[in-house]
Design a protein around this motif. Structure first.
Motif, PDB file in Angstrom:
ATOM      1  N   UNK A  40      22.580  78.305  72.176  1.00 25.29           N
ATOM      2  CA  UNK A  40      22.888  79.649  72.666  1.00 25.29           C
ATOM      3  C   UNK A  40      24.332  79.722  73.150  1.00 25.29           C
ATOM      4  N   UNK A  41      24.792  78.655  73.802  1.00 29.30           N
ATOM      5  CA  UNK A  41      26.180  78.625  74.256  1.00 29.30           C
ATOM      6  C   UNK A  41      27.143  78.648  73.071  1.00 29.30           C
ATOM      7  N   UNK A  42      26.789  77.981  71.988  1.00 29.50           N
ATOM      8  CA  UNK A  42      27.640  77.991  70.799  1.00 29.50           C
ATOM      9  C   UNK A  42      27.733  79.395  70.204  1.00 29.50           C
ATOM     10  N   UNK A  43      26.615  80.123  70.200  1.00 31.74           N
ATOM     11  CA  UNK A  43      26.634  81.508  69.724  1.00 31.74           C
ATOM     12  C   UNK A  43      27.581  82.341  70.579  1.00 31.74           C
ATOM     13  N   UNK A  68      33.657  71.075  87.213  1.00 29.63           N
ATOM     14  CA  UNK A  68      33.860  72.370  86.571  1.00 29.63           C
ATOM     15  C   UNK A  68      32.667  72.752  85.694  1.00 29.63           C
ATOM     16  N   UNK A  69      32.403  74.051  85.582  1.00 31.28           N
ATOM     17  CA  UNK A  69      31.292  74.501  84.744  1.00 31.28           C
ATOM     18  C   UNK A  69      31.642  74.227  83.284  1.00 31.28           C
ATOM     19  N   UNK A  74      25.723  80.954  81.512  1.00 35.77           N
ATOM     20  CA  UNK A  74      24.718  80.290  82.337  1.00 35.77           C
ATOM     21  C   UNK A  74      23.352  80.565  81.706  1.00 35.77           C
ATOM     22  N   UNK A  75      22.558  79.517  81.545  1.00 38.64           N
ATOM     23  CA  UNK A  75      21.234  79.637  80.950  1.00 38.64           C
ATOM     24  C   UNK A  75      20.206  79.157  81.974  1.00 38.64           C
ATOM     25  N   UNK A  85      23.015  75.281  83.551  1.00 39.73           N
ATOM     26  CA  UNK A  85      23.943  74.719  82.564  1.00 39.73           C
ATOM     27  C   UNK A  85      23.244  74.577  81.209  1.00 39.73           C
ATOM     28  N   UNK A  86      23.836  75.071  80.135  1.00 42.89           N
ATOM     29  CA  UNK A  86      23.241  74.877  78.810  1.00 42.89           C
ATOM     30  C   UNK A  86      23.150  73.394  78.440  1.00 42.89           C
ATOM     31  N   UNK A  87      21.963  72.960  78.058  1.00 48.53           N
ATOM     32  CA  UNK A  87      21.714  71.573  77.681  1.00 48.53           C
ATOM     33  C   UNK A  87      21.000  71.551  76.341  1.00 48.53           C
ATOM     34  N   UNK A  88      20.503  70.383  75.980  1.00 52.65           N
ATOM     35  CA  UNK A  88      19.728  70.253  74.748  1.00 52.65           C
ATOM     36  C   UNK A  88      18.273  70.680  74.925  1.00 52.65           C
ATOM     37  N   UNK A  89      17.906  71.149  76.100  1.00 47.23           N
ATOM     38  CA  UNK A  89      16.554  71.665  76.325  1.00 47.23           C
ATOM     39  C   UNK A  89      16.250  72.764  75.323  1.00 47.23           C
TER      40      UNK A  89
END
Length: 255
Positions: A40-43, A68-69, A74-75, A85-89
């Motif tokens: 989602x962060x990549x999008x 730093x973020x 933010x997810x 934080x966006x992770x591989x979840x």
């Protein structure tokens, strides 16, 4: 110090707000069972790049943060209130997701957040999300010249408390402009008629945060960023950047 914006500056902020709206639309469209938060962060990064915009989130480091973020959004999932934080979840059926996003365009910032469910929604989550948007609408409706910051806070808090939801103390909205966080603070609960008066040219991020259990307690996760409900209940977060004008509130991050 509160910085009043000119009408020309508000128009420029509207363009930054459009990018945020497009970003959130793209992320929400992508969010599905099996998709990772990092995807989602990549999008979101793609939308910013295509618009020629930057991120006020990436590498942001307030006083409380251990680092730093590392992302542009933010997810926050399920019991996470904000700052996830966006992770591989990977998203699962029924997850309640809150996405907070910003964009910097030509030196001006837009900031907005949405909550939604992936897959089959629990009725309790639907009610929580609907109330979060109702609280946002109430806060925006109170953002008129002649009112005060406390009127916005009271409008938001009344919707949340009447529905039986908790409000994390110390977190809420803020001014927006050249920086993502400017004066004044905009609490999610307060007394009407209190605080600084609202004037034409003020631009505020109004952002209700609701805790589903009705309790207010929260704690930081081990990552130092994510705020989670202390009882494990679910949370929702909504936000718009709003200009105070003589003609009424103008939502700068609407589609």
């Amino acid at each position: 110090m509160v910085q009043l914006k000119t009408d020309t500056s508000i128009e420029a902020m509207r363009e930054a707000g459009r990018v945020v709206a497009q970003l959130l639309t793209a992320v929400r469209k992508t969010a599905a069972v099996g998709v990772s938060l990092r995807e989602l962060d990549e999008v979101a990064r793609d939308v910013l790049r295509d618009a020629g915009a930057g991120s006020p989130f990436l590498n942001y480091r307030p006083h409380f943060a251990p680092a730093p973020f590392p992302a542009v959004i933010c997810t926050s999932v399920n019991d996470a209130i904000v700052h996830g934080i966006p992770t591989d979840q990977r998203l699962r059926d029924g997850d309640l997701v809150s996405i907070d996003a910003g964009a910097t365009l030509d030196g001006w910032v837009g900031d907005s957040a949405v909550s939604f469910t992936v897959g089959r929604a629990r009725p309790a989550d639907t009610r929580l999300i609907d109330t979060a948007f109702a609280a946002l609408d109430a806060g925006i409706a109170a953002a008129v010249v002649g009112n005060r910051i406390g009127d916005i806070a009271h409008a938001i808090g009344t919707v949340c408390r009447t529905a039986g939801y908790g409000i994390p103390e110390g977190f809420g909205g803020h001014g927006v402009g050249r920086s993502m966080h400017e004066d004044p603070a905009v609490p999610n609960e307060g007394r009407p008629g209190r605080g600084i008066p609202l004037r034409h040219g003020m631009v505020l991020a109004i952002e209700p945060m609701l805790i589903g259990s009705g309790h207010d307690a929260f704690h930081p996760d081990r990552d130092g960023w994510t705020l989670r409900t202390s009882d494990g209940s679910r949370a929702a977060h909504t936000e718009h950047t709003v200009a105070i004008t003589d003609a009424g509130p103008r939502v700068l991050t609407a589609l």
